[in-house]
Design a protein around this motif. Structure first.
Motif, PDB file in Angstrom:
ATOM      1  N   LYS A 192      43.448  22.623  76.219  1.00  0.00           N
ATOM      2  CA  LYS A 192      43.912  21.255  76.424  1.00  0.00           C
ATOM      3  C   LYS A 192      44.025  20.464  75.119  1.00  0.00           C
ATOM      4  N   TYR A 193      43.129  20.746  74.159  1.00  0.00           N
ATOM      5  CA  TYR A 193      43.087  19.972  72.918  1.00  0.00           C
ATOM      6  C   TYR A 193      43.215  20.891  71.705  1.00  0.00           C
ATOM      7  N   SER A 194      43.905  20.401  70.698  1.00  0.00           N
ATOM      8  CA  SER A 194      43.987  21.077  69.407  1.00  0.00           C
ATOM      9  C   SER A 194      43.318  20.171  68.388  1.00  0.00           C
ATOM     10  N   TRP A 195      42.317  20.694  67.675  1.00  0.00           N
ATOM     11  CA  TRP A 195      41.585  19.839  66.762  1.00  0.00           C
ATOM     12  C   TRP A 195      41.148  20.605  65.521  1.00  0.00           C
ATOM     13  N   SER A 196      40.825  19.831  64.498  1.00  0.00           N
ATOM     14  CA  SER A 196      40.276  20.375  63.262  1.00  0.00           C
ATOM     15  C   SER A 196      39.243  19.392  62.742  1.00  0.00           C
ATOM     16  N   ILE A 197      38.430  19.857  61.803  1.00  0.00           N
ATOM     17  CA  ILE A 197      37.444  18.988  61.161  1.00  0.00           C
ATOM     18  C   ILE A 197      37.649  19.105  59.660  1.00  0.00           C
ATOM     19  N   VAL A 198      37.923  17.973  59.031  1.00  0.00           N
ATOM     20  CA  VAL A 198      38.144  17.928  57.585  1.00  0.00           C
ATOM     21  C   VAL A 198      37.327  16.783  57.017  1.00  0.00           C
ATOM     22  N   GLY A 199      36.606  17.048  55.944  1.00  0.00           N
ATOM     23  CA  GLY A 199      35.812  16.019  55.293  1.00  0.00           C
ATOM     24  C   GLY A 199      36.424  15.629  53.959  1.00  0.00           C
ATOM     25  N   HIS A 200      35.783  14.678  53.301  1.00  0.00           N
ATOM     26  CA  HIS A 200      36.204  14.300  51.955  1.00  0.00           C
ATOM     27  C   HIS A 200      34.997  13.826  51.169  1.00  0.00           C
ATOM     28  N   SER A 201      35.096  13.926  49.862  1.00  0.00           N
ATOM     29  CA  SER A 201      34.014  13.478  48.980  1.00  0.00           C
ATOM     30  C   SER A 201      34.588  13.246  47.595  1.00  0.00           C
ATOM     31  N   GLY A 202      33.728  13.071  46.641  1.00  0.00           N
ATOM     32  CA  GLY A 202      34.166  12.939  45.263  1.00  0.00           C
ATOM     33  C   GLY A 202      34.779  14.224  44.729  1.00  0.00           C
ATOM     34  N   ASN A 203      34.538  15.335  45.433  1.00  0.00           N
ATOM     35  CA  ASN A 203      35.121  16.619  45.041  1.00  0.00           C
ATOM     36  C   ASN A 203      36.585  16.729  45.426  1.00  0.00           C
ATOM     37  N   GLY A 204      37.034  15.918  46.366  1.00  0.00           N
ATOM     38  CA  GLY A 204      38.429  15.967  46.769  1.00  0.00           C
ATOM     39  C   GLY A 204      38.659  15.348  48.129  1.00  0.00           C
ATOM     40  N   PRO A 205      39.929  15.072  48.434  1.00  0.00           N
ATOM     41  CA  PRO A 205      40.253  14.405  49.691  1.00  0.00           C
ATOM     42  C   PRO A 205      40.298  15.323  50.907  1.00  0.00           C
ATOM     43  N   GLU A 206      40.293  16.630  50.704  1.00  0.00           N
ATOM     44  CA  GLU A 206      40.354  17.547  51.845  1.00  0.00           C
ATOM     45  C   GLU A 206      39.341  18.671  51.682  1.00  0.00           C
ATOM     46  N   LEU A 207      38.325  18.642  52.520  1.00  0.00           N
ATOM     47  CA  LEU A 207      37.345  19.716  52.591  1.00  0.00           C
ATOM     48  C   LEU A 207      37.387  20.266  54.015  1.00  0.00           C
ATOM     49  N   PRO A 208      38.202  21.289  54.271  1.00  0.00           N
ATOM     50  CA  PRO A 208      38.350  21.786  55.645  1.00  0.00           C
ATOM     51  C   PRO A 208      37.098  22.534  56.125  1.00  0.00           C
ATOM     52  N   PHE A 209      36.643  22.169  57.300  1.00  0.00           N
ATOM     53  CA  PHE A 209      35.506  22.835  57.923  1.00  0.00           C
ATOM     54  C   PHE A 209      35.937  23.634  59.147  1.00  0.00           C
ATOM     55  N   VAL A 210      36.899  23.109  59.909  1.00  0.00           N
ATOM     56  CA  VAL A 210      37.473  23.821  61.052  1.00  0.00           C
ATOM     57  C   VAL A 210      38.978  23.605  60.998  1.00  0.00           C
ATOM     58  N   GLU A 211      39.739  24.684  60.985  1.00  0.00           N
ATOM     59  CA  GLU A 211      41.201  24.595  60.967  1.00  0.00           C
ATOM     60  C   GLU A 211      41.728  24.580  62.401  1.00  0.00           C
ATOM     61  N   TYR A 212      42.919  24.019  62.580  1.00  0.00           N
ATOM     62  CA  TYR A 212      43.576  24.078  63.884  1.00  0.00           C
ATOM     63  C   TYR A 212      43.684  25.541  64.314  1.00  0.00           C
ATOM     64  N   GLY A 213      43.365  25.815  65.570  1.00  0.00           N
ATOM     65  CA  GLY A 213      43.481  27.168  66.104  1.00  0.00           C
ATOM     66  C   GLY A 213      42.330  28.092  65.751  1.00  0.00           C
ATOM     67  N   GLN A 214      41.385  27.645  64.953  1.00  0.00           N
ATOM     68  CA  GLN A 214      40.232  28.472  64.584  1.00  0.00           C
ATOM     69  C   GLN A 214      38.943  27.792  65.041  1.00  0.00           C
ATOM     70  N   ILE A 215      38.918  27.437  66.298  1.00  0.00           N
ATOM     71  CA  ILE A 215      37.810  26.675  66.875  1.00  0.00           C
ATOM     72  C   ILE A 215      36.561  27.546  66.956  1.00  0.00           C
ATOM     73  N   PRO A 216      35.412  27.019  66.533  1.00  0.00           N
ATOM     74  CA  PRO A 216      34.162  27.780  66.676  1.00  0.00           C
ATOM     75  C   PRO A 216      33.796  27.902  68.157  1.00  0.00           C
ATOM     76  N   ARG A 217      33.685  29.122  68.642  1.00  0.00           N
ATOM     77  CA  ARG A 217      33.492  29.343  70.071  1.00  0.00           C
ATOM     78  C   ARG A 217      32.028  29.515  70.466  1.00  0.00           C
ATOM     79  N   THR A 218      31.200  29.987  69.563  1.00  0.00           N
ATOM     80  CA  THR A 218      29.794  30.206  69.899  1.00  0.00           C
ATOM     81  C   THR A 218      28.919  29.137  69.249  1.00  0.00           C
ATOM     82  N   ARG A 219      27.709  29.031  69.733  1.00  0.00           N
ATOM     83  CA  ARG A 219      26.763  28.074  69.148  1.00  0.00           C
ATOM     84  C   ARG A 219      26.488  28.421  67.686  1.00  0.00           C
TER      85      ARG A 219
END
Length: 83
Positions: free
Chosen positions: A18-45
């Protein structure tokens, strides 16, 4: 932040059809720090715990600085490219 991301990942678990999502952070190291990409959802705990762990690690080694505006611009482009 870690608790909020954990709650979001847990609540979205099982709704990848139903949903497509990603998780991206940012810091002084740069504007894009990808943690979860679209379509690569973490399925297990364990996979979700690895995402949270990588977020905590990234914040521990982040350089000082603010890339908020650049991060917003990058996020808008990223979402627009997915549509």
């Amino acid at each position: 932040m870690a608790q909020a991301v954990t709650m979001l990942m847990e609540s979205l678990s099982g709704f990848d059809h139903k949903y497509s999502w990603s998780i991206v952070g940012h810091s002084g190291n740069g504007p894009e720090l990808p943690f979860v990409e679209y379509g690569q959802i973490p399925r297990t705990r364990m996979q979700r715990a690895e995402v949270v762990s990588s977020m905590i690690s990234a914040s521990a080694i982040a350089a000082s600085g603010d890339t908020t505006v650049e991060a917003i611009e990058a996020a808008v482009k990223r979402v627009a490219s997915e549509e």
